[in-house]
Design an enzyme around this catalytic site. Structure first.
Site, PDB file in Angstrom:
ATOM      1  N   ARG A  71     -17.223 -24.456   2.080  1.00  0.00           N
ATOM      2  CA  ARG A  71     -17.033 -25.800   2.905  1.00  0.00           C
ATOM      3  C   ARG A  71     -17.775 -26.090   3.910  1.00  0.00           C
ATOM      4  O   ARG A  71     -18.615 -27.013   4.002  1.00  0.00           O
ATOM      5  CB  ARG A  71     -15.566 -25.741   3.388  1.00  0.00           C
ATOM      6  CG  ARG A  71     -14.251 -26.136   2.495  1.00  0.00           C
ATOM      7  CD  ARG A  71     -13.135 -26.104   3.208  1.00  0.00           C
ATOM      8  NE  ARG A  71     -11.877 -26.068   2.417  1.00  0.00           N
ATOM      9  CZ  ARG A  71     -11.157 -26.991   1.805  1.00  0.00           C
ATOM     10  NH1 ARG A  71     -11.785 -28.497   2.192  1.00  0.00           N
ATOM     11  NH2 ARG A  71     -10.262 -27.067   0.890  1.00  0.00           N
ATOM     12  N   LYS A  90     -10.516  -5.513  10.068  1.00  0.00           N
ATOM     13  CA  LYS A  90     -11.653  -4.909   9.145  1.00  0.00           C
ATOM     14  C   LYS A  90     -12.963  -4.773   9.966  1.00  0.00           C
ATOM     15  O   LYS A  90     -13.563  -3.874   9.958  1.00  0.00           O
ATOM     16  CB  LYS A  90     -11.832  -5.517   7.830  1.00  0.00           C
ATOM     17  CG  LYS A  90     -10.653  -5.159   6.891  1.00  0.00           C
ATOM     18  CD  LYS A  90     -10.946  -6.056   5.641  1.00  0.00           C
ATOM     19  CE  LYS A  90      -9.607  -6.026   4.593  1.00  0.00           C
ATOM     20  NZ  LYS A  90      -9.990  -6.549   3.279  1.00  0.00           N
ATOM     21  N   SER A 131       0.876  -1.317   0.074  1.00  0.00           N
ATOM     22  CA  SER A 131      -0.195  -0.027   0.110  1.00  0.00           C
ATOM     23  C   SER A 131       0.908   1.152   0.146  1.00  0.00           C
ATOM     24  O   SER A 131       0.584   2.140  -0.611  1.00  0.00           O
ATOM     25  CB  SER A 131      -0.929   0.052   1.227  1.00  0.00           C
ATOM     26  OG  SER A 131      -1.868  -0.971   1.008  1.00  0.00           O
TER      27      SER A 131
END
Length: 273
Positions: free
Chosen positions: A151, A65, A16
């Site tokens: 899954r 996040k 970044s």
């Protein structure tokens, strides 16, 4: 000078700063962009301190996040949908605005590769944060159907139920997958462990587009596997990284940088050109 950071743990490998420095040079914006790697339980304190000391904005990556989502003052519509924040901006009136540019970055990169999304049948592998962030922007392109395979089937079902108001979203087990897909997107981190999703090679055909959100200096295991079974168009997530960064830069600075040259420079930096 305006200061920006990327928060993550680990984050030393992050590209970044490289990307945003090139964006700033290209758009003649004066800013500095650095790295922050707080302990997992110190993210909130470090984030608040950064903005209290004059920080203007930041990116947020794994594993912060979801924490960022809870810490900001307000959320953009796409961040609300994603349930996670990867971009924070301090607005002129002192509000911490949380946004999510991951899905927009994915769609922009797919389009830059000429992948047609409208009217397509898309298979999305995984039902974690990366999949959640991608769903609304993908469905906004009007595919005929988007199938989520995971899954843990219940997680895929939950995600499909959450986004069914935006389009035709189906949850299937890997064993139930069939028919022809135009695009398969791997949002799992399997490639980082050198593993593959349990996908039948019968789903791969010459005209399919394959996209792995992971990237590296060589083809990811998923891309290598798809090519082995005849996929001619297979892309990794490096372009998504640059495109989501461009979207974040636009949120912060109000000016959109070009991405093609920056992606070329990044590939050169990684030794993939």
């Amino acid at each position: 000078m305006d200061r920006y950071l990327v928060f993550g743990h680990p984050v030393r490998h992050s590209k970044s700063p490289f990307i945003h420095t090139l964006f700033a040079r290209q758009t003649q914006q004066e800013l500095e962009y650095g790295l922050a790697e707080p302990a997992v339980d110190e993210f909130a304190t470090t984030l608040r301190a950064f903005f209290a000391q004059g920080g203007k904005g930041c990116n947020v990556t794994v594993p912060f996040k979801e924490q960022a989502f809870a810490l900001v003052d307000s959320l953009s519509p796409r961040a609300k949908r994603a349930g996670a924040v990867n971009t924070i901006k301090l607005t002129d009136d002192g509000v911490l605005l949380g946004d999510n540019t991951d899905g927009a970055g994915l769609v922009a990169d797919l389009k830059s590769h000429g992948v047609a999304l409208a009217g397509s049948r898309i298979l999305l592998l995984g039902a974690g944060g990366a999949a959640r962030g991608a769903l609304a922007p993908l469905l906004a392109e009007h595919p005929t159907e988007l199938v989520i395979a995971n899954r843990t089937h219940a997680k895929a079902q939950q995600l499909a139920a959450e986004f069914h108001d935006l389009g035709v979203v189906t949850a299937l087990t890997y064993e139930q997958l069939g028919g022809t897909f135009d695009l398969i997107i791997n949002s799992t981190s399997a490639s980082l462990q050198g593993e593959l999703p349990p996908l039948s090679p019968a789903l791969i055909h010459a005209d399919i587009a394959i996209y792995d959100m992971m990237y590296g200096s060589m083809d990811t295991p998923f891309i290598s596997w798809a090519k082995q079974y005849g996929a001619r168009q297979a892309m990794d997530g490096l372009g998504m990284l640059v495109e989501q960064a461009a979207e974040a830069f636009t949120v912060w600075r109000g000016i959109r940088p070009g991405t093609k040259q920056v992606l070329r420079e990044l590939k050169r930096n990684l030794g993939t050109l």
